[in-house]
Write a protein that holds these residues in place. Structure first.
Motif, mmCIF file in Angstrom:
data_model
loop_
_atom_site.group_PDB
_atom_site.id
_atom_site.type_symbol
_atom_site.label_atom_id
_atom_site.label_comp_id
_atom_site.label_asym_id
_atom_site.label_seq_id
_atom_site.Cartn_x
_atom_site.Cartn_y
_atom_site.Cartn_z
ATOM 1 N N ILE A 34 0.852 -1.362 0.019
ATOM 2 C CA ILE A 34 0.021 -0.066 -0.120
ATOM 3 C C ILE A 34 0.847 1.258 -0.008
ATOM 4 C CG2 ILE A 34 -1.474 1.463 1.543
ATOM 5 C CD1 ILE A 34 -2.832 -1.327 2.068
ATOM 6 N N LEU A 35 1.956 1.228 0.842
ATOM 7 C CA LEU A 35 2.923 2.452 0.816
ATOM 8 C C LEU A 35 3.519 2.656 -0.527
ATOM 9 C CD1 LEU A 35 4.421 4.670 2.446
ATOM 10 C CD2 LEU A 35 6.023 2.691 2.505
ATOM 11 N N PHE A 36 3.756 1.581 -1.456
ATOM 12 C CA PHE A 36 4.585 1.943 -2.467
ATOM 13 C C PHE A 36 3.529 2.221 -3.663
ATOM 14 C CE2 PHE A 36 8.385 0.782 -0.243
ATOM 15 C CZ PHE A 36 9.372 1.549 -1.048
ATOM 16 N N ASP A 37 2.498 1.744 -3.383
ATOM 17 C CA ASP A 37 1.382 2.093 -4.320
ATOM 18 C C ASP A 37 1.014 3.584 -4.111
ATOM 19 O OD1 ASP A 37 1.117 -0.147 -5.463
ATOM 20 O OD2 ASP A 37 -0.851 -1.036 -4.314
ATOM 21 N N VAL A 38 0.981 4.174 -2.924
ATOM 22 C CA VAL A 38 0.801 5.595 -2.572
ATOM 23 C C VAL A 38 2.024 6.503 -3.274
ATOM 24 C CG1 VAL A 38 0.373 7.243 -0.929
ATOM 25 C CG2 VAL A 38 -0.797 5.242 -0.935
ATOM 26 N N VAL A 39 3.220 6.153 -3.160
ATOM 27 C CA VAL A 39 4.372 7.032 -3.230
ATOM 28 C C VAL A 39 4.945 6.591 -4.467
ATOM 29 C CG1 VAL A 39 4.857 7.291 -0.662
ATOM 30 C CG2 VAL A 39 6.096 5.648 -1.724
ATOM 31 N N ASP A 40 4.615 5.496 -5.157
ATOM 32 C CA ASP A 40 5.299 5.112 -6.234
ATOM 33 C C ASP A 40 6.704 5.196 -6.426
ATOM 34 O OD1 ASP A 40 5.157 4.191 -8.824
ATOM 35 O OD2 ASP A 40 5.241 6.126 -9.736
ATOM 36 N N GLY A 41 7.538 4.457 -5.501
ATOM 37 C CA GLY A 41 8.920 4.412 -5.250
ATOM 38 C C GLY A 41 9.651 3.427 -6.029
ATOM 39 N N PRO A 42 10.974 3.454 -6.101
ATOM 40 C CA PRO A 42 11.813 2.526 -6.998
ATOM 41 C C PRO A 42 11.405 1.200 -6.549
ATOM 42 C CG PRO A 42 13.197 3.839 -5.635
ATOM 43 C CD PRO A 42 11.827 4.279 -5.421
ATOM 44 N N GLN A 43 11.643 0.243 -7.409
ATOM 45 C CA GLN A 43 11.361 -1.075 -7.266
ATOM 46 C C GLN A 43 12.512 -1.724 -6.083
ATOM 47 O OE1 GLN A 43 8.744 -2.561 -8.871
ATOM 48 N NE2 GLN A 43 9.104 -4.761 -8.184
ATOM 49 N N TRP A 44 13.933 -1.150 -6.165
ATOM 50 C CA TRP A 44 14.815 -1.588 -5.340
ATOM 51 C C TRP A 44 14.337 -1.221 -3.995
ATOM 52 C CZ3 TRP A 44 17.031 1.709 -2.372
ATOM 53 C CH2 TRP A 44 17.266 3.086 -2.624
ATOM 54 N N ALA A 45 13.880 -0.006 -3.753
ATOM 55 C CA ALA A 45 13.452 0.143 -2.238
ATOM 56 C C ALA A 45 12.241 -0.717 -1.970
ATOM 57 C CB ALA A 45 12.980 1.558 -2.358
ATOM 58 N N TYR A 46 11.094 -0.946 -2.829
ATOM 59 C CA TYR A 46 10.178 -1.881 -2.579
ATOM 60 C C TYR A 46 10.906 -3.246 -1.958
ATOM 61 C CZ TYR A 46 6.178 -4.791 -3.185
ATOM 62 O OH TYR A 46 5.263 -5.841 -3.258
ATOM 63 N N TYR A 47 11.669 -3.646 -2.661
ATOM 64 C CA TYR A 47 12.304 -5.100 -2.457
ATOM 65 C C TYR A 47 12.863 -4.923 -0.871
ATOM 66 C CZ TYR A 47 10.704 -6.915 -6.740
ATOM 67 O OH TYR A 47 9.953 -7.537 -7.817
ATOM 68 N N LEU A 48 13.906 -3.789 -0.734
ATOM 69 C CA LEU A 48 14.534 -3.516 0.430
ATOM 70 C C LEU A 48 13.613 -3.502 1.669
ATOM 71 C CD1 LEU A 48 17.200 -3.059 1.482
ATOM 72 C CD2 LEU A 48 16.830 -0.498 1.177
ATOM 73 N N CYS A 49 12.331 -2.616 1.503
ATOM 74 C CA CYS A 49 11.355 -2.600 2.563
ATOM 75 C C CYS A 49 10.779 -4.174 2.769
ATOM 76 C CB CYS A 49 10.137 -1.789 2.159
ATOM 77 S SG CYS A 49 10.807 -0.155 2.257
ATOM 78 N N LEU A 50 10.641 -4.843 1.904
ATOM 79 C CA LEU A 50 9.912 -6.242 2.133
ATOM 80 C C LEU A 50 11.211 -7.172 2.856
ATOM 81 C CD1 LEU A 50 8.289 -7.293 -1.275
ATOM 82 C CD2 LEU A 50 7.205 -6.612 0.981
ATOM 83 N N ALA A 51 12.155 -6.921 2.249
ATOM 84 C CA ALA A 51 13.389 -7.818 3.268
ATOM 85 C C ALA A 51 13.531 -7.184 4.688
ATOM 86 C CB ALA A 51 14.566 -7.597 2.660
#
Length: 71
Positions: A34-51
């Motif tokens: 949900i956070l990355f749907d709202v802010v439309d961040g880079p893919q690497w940051a998405y995976y880093l947050c998941l990790a």
């Protein structure tokens, strides 16, 4: 004891912890998605947050165990 019996015994013995871990993982992935749907961040940051959820999981449940031991 066969592998199937060993797995079944492990699941029965740790059922509540496994459900708690699953719920934590689902909540973490949902929140990050949900956070990355709202802010439309880079893919690497998405995976880093998941990790980072792995560290958050151990940190959260370590603090819960410490609080229970303190009482």
């Amino acid at each position: 004891m066969s592998l199937t019996e060993t797995i079944r015994t492990h699941v029965v013995d740790n059922r509540s912890e496994m459900v708690t871990d699953l719920l934590f993982a689902l909540a973490w992935v949902t929140a990050v998605s949900i956070l990355f749907d709202v802010v439309d961040g880079p893919q690497w940051a998405y995976y880093l947050c998941l990790a980072a959820g792995v560290l958050a999981h151990y940190g959260f449940f370590t603090s819960v165990d410490a609080a229970r031991a303190h009482d």
